[in-house]
Motif scaffolding. Sequence first.
Motif, PDB file in Angstrom:
ATOM      1  N   ASP A 164      61.326  36.430  58.169  1.00 60.80           N
ATOM      2  CA  ASP A 164      62.627  36.442  57.761  1.00 60.80           C
ATOM      3  C   ASP A 164      63.645  36.126  59.237  1.00 60.80           C
ATOM      4  O   ASP A 164      64.722  35.713  58.893  1.00 60.80           O
ATOM      5  CB  ASP A 164      63.278  37.496  57.184  1.00 60.80           C
ATOM      6  CG  ASP A 164      63.145  38.878  58.084  1.00 60.80           C
ATOM      7  OD1 ASP A 164      62.655  38.578  59.100  1.00 60.80           O
ATOM      8  OD2 ASP A 164      63.802  39.855  58.098  1.00 60.80           O
ATOM      9  N   SER A 215      66.231  33.290  56.490  1.00 61.40           N
ATOM     10  CA  SER A 215      67.599  33.952  56.034  1.00 61.40           C
ATOM     11  C   SER A 215      68.679  33.037  56.025  1.00 61.40           C
ATOM     12  O   SER A 215      68.658  31.907  57.025  1.00 61.40           O
ATOM     13  CB  SER A 215      68.107  34.889  57.207  1.00 61.40           C
ATOM     14  OG  SER A 215      69.136  35.518  56.865  1.00 61.40           O
ATOM     15  N   ASP A 216      69.645  32.996  55.319  1.00 64.19           N
ATOM     16  CA  ASP A 216      70.778  32.268  55.257  1.00 64.19           C
ATOM     17  C   ASP A 216      72.026  33.175  55.522  1.00 64.19           C
ATOM     18  O   ASP A 216      73.120  32.673  55.141  1.00 64.19           O
ATOM     19  CB  ASP A 216      70.913  31.748  53.742  1.00 64.19           C
ATOM     20  CG  ASP A 216      70.203  30.419  53.545  1.00 64.19           C
ATOM     21  OD1 ASP A 216      70.276  29.595  54.573  1.00 64.19           O
ATOM     22  OD2 ASP A 216      69.698  30.156  52.432  1.00 64.19           O
ATOM     23  N   SER A 217      71.748  34.112  56.160  1.00 61.58           N
ATOM     24  CA  SER A 217      72.898  35.199  56.159  1.00 61.58           C
ATOM     25  C   SER A 217      74.026  34.915  57.378  1.00 61.58           C
ATOM     26  O   SER A 217      75.078  34.752  56.873  1.00 61.58           O
ATOM     27  CB  SER A 217      72.463  36.777  56.482  1.00 61.58           C
ATOM     28  OG  SER A 217      71.695  36.476  57.763  1.00 61.58           O
TER      29      SER A 217
END
Length: 296
Positions: free
Chosen positions: A157, A161-163
């Motif tokens: 991650d 991740s796209d956070s």
Amino acid sequence: RRLTRGSRLRRRLRRVRGRRAQMRIVRPAVVHRRRERSSHAPVPRSHPSSLETILRDTVGGTKANSARFGAHTSRDEAVEGSFAPILRAAADVNGWFGRAREAVDGAMPEASRARAHHLMSATQQRLANELWEIFRAATTRCAAFLDAKFRALQRPDDFSSDSAIAERETHACDAAVDFLRALASKIRQCLDPTNAAALLNEIGEEFYALLFMHVCRFRYTMIGGMQLKLDVNAYVQWVLATVTDPACVSKFERLSSRCNVLVVGDGALTSIVDELEDDAEGEHQAEIGMLKNLRL
């Protein structure tokens, strides 16, 4: 008891003969022969086989430490336990050759120096393979330590991740760069500049192969691609500060550029791939295609 004149003369004669017997009279011909032998005196040296044994035993004696590299192996434990002994052994052998040359040039007659230098060169050539094994051991152990850290510390991650947009390098990257800096410092401390540069160039080449393999273990979102570029740029900075081989430095710089295929949108992907492929050749074109296939 009073001595007669004859007795005194005989006693004095015995004393003179005794002193002569204690003296070692050397004939001129013997002196000449000794001078001849001294002009051909051998270079002070350790037996080549003993030097080979030292190098081999040092590599073998530290092999167990490198076999235990893992997530919990500290930087200092690895450098001092697995690298420092073999680097010091190589430095000791090279240092002996330097001192021997100084002894030859400073103490031997000029007519005998060529022969002495020839003997030293033959010994050094005999040890060249053993010294290369020292370098090879250091290179492969470096890759083994970094691979252990990558596998233990790099999380999928980190790149999927796209956070949030990445602001700094990952923990795995920090650990890798920290180790590489410590190892480079130890290499420069133990080896002369020429051998240190040669070994660091070899480590750079080995690290590039490991790094690209590591990059291909993951899949990347656009934000994950940005995170990867941050990590790769940190490795590029280490290479620029440490490696002197321009071809090796160029590999890392081009890898940073190729990571752009992971951070552009679908509409710009074809153009960026074409641009990178025009600037690459051979196996490096294949790397671009492999990176493109890692996009999520």
